[in-house]
Design a protein around this motif. Sequence first.
Motif, PDB file in Angstrom:
ATOM      1  N   SER A   6       0.855  -1.116  -0.012  1.00 34.27           N
ATOM      2  CA  SER A   6      -0.041   0.062  -0.005  1.00 34.27           C
ATOM      3  C   SER A   6       0.769   1.366  -0.039  1.00 34.27           C
ATOM      4  O   SER A   6       0.829   2.085   0.916  1.00 34.27           O
ATOM      5  CB  SER A   6      -0.853   0.100   1.312  1.00 34.27           C
ATOM      6  OG  SER A   6      -1.888  -1.042   1.051  1.00 34.27           O
ATOM      7  N   SER A  21      -0.174   5.249   0.577  1.00 30.25           N
ATOM      8  CA  SER A  21      -0.273   5.829   2.023  1.00 30.25           C
ATOM      9  C   SER A  21       0.812   6.257   2.622  1.00 30.25           C
ATOM     10  O   SER A  21       0.928   6.994   3.808  1.00 30.25           O
ATOM     11  CB  SER A  21      -0.824   4.659   2.964  1.00 30.25           C
ATOM     12  OG  SER A  21       0.250   3.484   3.162  1.00 30.25           O
ATOM     13  N   PRO A  79       3.542   7.153   6.760  1.00 34.23           N
ATOM     14  CA  PRO A  79       2.358   7.635   6.276  1.00 34.23           C
ATOM     15  C   PRO A  79       2.316   9.175   6.795  1.00 34.23           C
ATOM     16  O   PRO A  79       1.252  10.122   6.159  1.00 34.23           O
ATOM     17  CB  PRO A  79       1.206   6.904   6.450  1.00 34.23           C
ATOM     18  CG  PRO A  79       1.595   6.127   7.979  1.00 34.23           C
ATOM     19  CD  PRO A  79       3.063   6.102   8.019  1.00 34.23           C
TER      20      PRO A  79
END
Length: 124
Positions: free
Chosen positions: A26, A29, A98
């Motif tokens: 991911s 992020s 993040p």
Amino acid sequence: VQLQASGGGLVQAGGSLRLSCAATGSILSINAMGWYRQAPGKQRELVAAIFSGGSTNYGDSVKGRFTISKEYLKDTVYLQMNSVKPEDTAVYYCVAGPTVILSNLRNVAAYAYWGQGTQVTVSS
């Protein structure tokens, strides 16, 4: 997010070495990636960080010698280490987070994701 670091090894003082860190998962992020290092008996310290917008920040001990860069198409961050010194000997960790901002980028807690570490040894 998974971080895979590579490129460590043995180098003579004054030489160069390039570390790579590939991010998967991911990655959207993440707003910053970087490198930390830890020498035996010492605390982990920030080496360099790069934000998603491209701005960079360096630890005082490596300014002018190390350069962090990012290849966006490959989601890979590099650390070019020039004019290395014996005191650069450490385990280098690729990191990502993040919510990294200028006020917390030197705080290990700002980085939620850590790679496995790669050993860099500089001989005198």
